[in-house]
Design an enzyme around this catalytic site. Structure first.
Site, mmCIF file in Angstrom:
data_model
loop_
_atom_site.group_PDB
_atom_site.id
_atom_site.type_symbol
_atom_site.label_atom_id
_atom_site.label_comp_id
_atom_site.label_asym_id
_atom_site.label_seq_id
_atom_site.Cartn_x
_atom_site.Cartn_y
_atom_site.Cartn_z
ATOM 1 N N SER A 11 56.132 34.818 35.641
ATOM 2 C CA SER A 11 54.880 35.585 35.622
ATOM 3 C C SER A 11 53.694 34.643 35.777
ATOM 4 O O SER A 11 53.481 33.754 34.947
ATOM 5 C CB SER A 11 54.747 36.348 34.308
ATOM 6 O OG SER A 11 53.394 36.744 34.152
ATOM 7 N N HIS A 36 56.305 37.233 39.766
ATOM 8 C CA HIS A 36 55.850 38.406 39.008
ATOM 9 C C HIS A 36 54.328 38.336 38.863
ATOM 10 O O HIS A 36 53.774 37.340 38.397
ATOM 11 C CB HIS A 36 56.528 38.412 37.636
ATOM 12 C CG HIS A 36 56.275 39.647 36.835
ATOM 13 N ND1 HIS A 36 56.932 40.834 37.057
ATOM 14 C CD2 HIS A 36 55.438 39.875 35.790
ATOM 15 C CE1 HIS A 36 56.510 41.743 36.188
ATOM 16 N NE2 HIS A 36 55.598 41.191 35.406
ATOM 17 N N ASP A 38 51.107 40.159 37.336
ATOM 18 C CA ASP A 38 50.678 41.107 36.307
ATOM 19 C C ASP A 38 49.244 41.555 36.526
ATOM 20 O O ASP A 38 48.309 40.760 36.360
ATOM 21 C CB ASP A 38 50.781 40.447 34.932
ATOM 22 C CG ASP A 38 52.212 40.367 34.448
ATOM 23 O OD1 ASP A 38 52.871 41.420 34.392
ATOM 24 O OD2 ASP A 38 52.672 39.258 34.126
ATOM 25 N N MET A 40 46.142 43.666 35.334
ATOM 26 C CA MET A 40 45.581 44.282 34.122
ATOM 27 C C MET A 40 44.145 44.695 34.371
ATOM 28 O O MET A 40 43.377 43.927 34.966
ATOM 29 C CB MET A 40 45.632 43.275 32.974
ATOM 30 C CG MET A 40 47.041 42.786 32.718
ATOM 31 S SD MET A 40 47.056 41.572 31.404
ATOM 32 C CE MET A 40 48.810 41.322 31.222
ATOM 33 N N HIS A 75 53.360 44.149 38.943
ATOM 34 C CA HIS A 75 53.468 44.979 37.742
ATOM 35 C C HIS A 75 52.072 45.518 37.432
ATOM 36 O O HIS A 75 51.211 44.776 36.958
ATOM 37 C CB HIS A 75 54.028 44.114 36.599
ATOM 38 C CG HIS A 75 54.023 44.786 35.258
ATOM 39 N ND1 HIS A 75 54.247 44.096 34.081
ATOM 40 C CD2 HIS A 75 53.836 46.075 34.907
ATOM 41 C CE1 HIS A 75 54.180 44.939 33.073
ATOM 42 N NE2 HIS A 75 53.926 46.150 33.538
ATOM 43 N N MET A 77 49.463 47.317 35.398
ATOM 44 C CA MET A 77 49.074 47.841 34.082
ATOM 45 C C MET A 77 47.665 48.378 34.267
ATOM 46 O O MET A 77 46.679 47.781 33.785
ATOM 47 C CB MET A 77 49.139 46.715 33.036
ATOM 48 C CG MET A 77 50.570 46.334 32.687
ATOM 49 S SD MET A 77 50.711 44.691 31.957
ATOM 50 C CE MET A 77 50.820 43.700 33.436
ATOM 51 N N MET A 146 59.589 46.852 29.103
ATOM 52 C CA MET A 146 58.710 45.921 28.395
ATOM 53 C C MET A 146 59.374 45.550 27.068
ATOM 54 O O MET A 146 59.735 46.437 26.284
ATOM 55 C CB MET A 146 57.355 46.556 28.097
ATOM 56 C CG MET A 146 56.469 46.851 29.303
ATOM 57 S SD MET A 146 56.182 45.449 30.392
ATOM 58 C CE MET A 146 55.402 44.268 29.278
ATOM 59 N N ASP A 184 60.772 42.288 30.575
ATOM 60 C CA ASP A 184 59.485 41.583 30.666
ATOM 61 C C ASP A 184 58.858 41.423 29.288
ATOM 62 O O ASP A 184 58.459 42.411 28.665
ATOM 63 C CB ASP A 184 58.561 42.389 31.591
ATOM 64 C CG ASP A 184 57.221 41.715 31.845
ATOM 65 O OD1 ASP A 184 57.006 40.593 31.372
ATOM 66 O OD2 ASP A 184 56.388 42.339 32.544
HETATM 67 C C1 DX5 Z 1 52.669 41.310 29.620
HETATM 68 C C2 DX5 Z 1 53.147 40.962 31.016
HETATM 69 C C3 DX5 Z 1 54.208 39.932 31.082
HETATM 70 C C4 DX5 Z 1 53.832 38.602 30.505
HETATM 71 C C5 DX5 Z 1 55.063 37.893 30.110
HETATM 72 O O1 DX5 Z 1 51.820 42.393 29.707
HETATM 73 O O2 DX5 Z 1 53.656 42.130 31.650
HETATM 74 O O3 DX5 Z 1 54.707 39.797 32.403
HETATM 75 O O4 DX5 Z 1 53.105 37.793 31.398
HETATM 76 O O5 DX5 Z 1 54.693 36.724 29.474
HETATM 77 P P1 DX5 Z 1 55.668 35.996 28.454
HETATM 78 O O6 DX5 Z 1 56.919 35.639 29.220
HETATM 79 O O7 DX5 Z 1 54.869 34.818 28.037
HETATM 80 O O8 DX5 Z 1 55.948 36.955 27.344
HETATM 81 ZN ZN ZN Z 2 54.693 41.922 33.643
#
Ligand code: DX5
Ligand code: ZN
Length: 228
Positions: A11, A36, A38, A40, A75, A77, A146, A184
């Site tokens: 990620s 990956h 992310d 947000m 991903h 969010m 998750m 994840d």
């Molecule tokens: C959290 C993300 C994850 C996160 C994982 O909202 O979806 O992908 O970056 O990070 P680690 O592996 O540090 O938990």
């Molecule tokens: Zn993620």
């Protein structure tokens, strides 16, 4: 069922944002299978990361030394989902997954993503019910569970995810379809095997990989645990 081929998806959330292109190339050289990404929005989750323009800028970096395309696993969010999903398809995403509770018309969003040429996935928060899978599994390419509450890297793995993985693995196998089961949050060398044994075949790891100086050492150690 034959043993799944494991994929490791670092990620970028824990990468150095000042050097993202280089981080993508380095982690691919270290053995990453997917990148990956992310997304947000400071609305669906209390954090703000990066958008389609950054994905587009990174797309040329997500290739192996031999020039093969490395999938960008987006991903989302975000809420609402549809407009950003399309923007990421245009920005070079290969897989796009979203939280069903963030979309008013889940089936339509899945069609939108696949119609734009990407693989589509649904993401389930730790306390989310899996009911929607009954009505969508015949269309999915990916299920992402998750194992932390979304929003931040570096949190601890929530153990009940193992039971949930087992349940989704059964549903996927019963469907007979080629659907990846991704986990994840809080994945480290010392718990990746438990997630695999529960049915996961794709593993997101942010802080575990980018938090160490030698990405290859971590990825190799994870593969070692998966193979043992
Ligand atoms: C959290 C993300 C994850 C996160 C994982 O909202 O979806 O992908 O970056 O990070 P680690 O592996 O540090 O938990
Ligand atoms: Zn993620």
């Amino acid at each position: 069922m034959s043993a799944p081929t494991h994929r490791i998806a670092p990620s970028l959330l824990s990468a150095d944002f000042a050097r993202l292109g280089e981080e993508v190339r380095t982690v691919i050289a270290a053995g990453a299978d997917w990148i990956h990404f992310d997304v947000m929005d400071n609305h669906y989750v209390p954090n703000l990361s990066f958008g389609p323009m950054v994905c587009e800028a990174l797309r040329p970096h997500a290739v192996t030394a031999g020039g093969a395309r490395v999938p960008i696993d987006v991903h989302l969010m975000v809420e609402p989902v549809d407009a950003l999903a399309l923007a990421f398809a245009k920005a070079g995403a290969d897989l796009i997954s979203f939280h069903p509770d963030a979309s008013t018309h889940v089936d339509r969003t899945l069609q939108l993503i696949q119609g734009a040429g990407c693989k589509a996935g649904l993401v389930f928060n730790p306390a989310a019910s899996l009911d929607v899978l009954e009505w969508t599994i015949d269309k999915l390419d990916l299920v992402l569970l998750m194992s932390v509450n979304p929003g931040f890297g570096g949190q601890s793995f929530i153990p009940s995810t193992l039971r949930k993985l087992e349940r989704v693995r059964k549903l996927i196998d019963a469907s007979g379809r080629d659907i990846r089961l991704e986990v994840d949050g809080g994945i480290k060398t010392d718990n990746i095997r438990a997630a695999a044994d529960a049915g996961a075949d794709t593993f997101v790891a942010g802080s575990a990989i980018f938090g160490q100086p030698d990405y290859r050492a971590v990825i190799d150690a994870m593969r070692g645990r998966l193979a043992a």
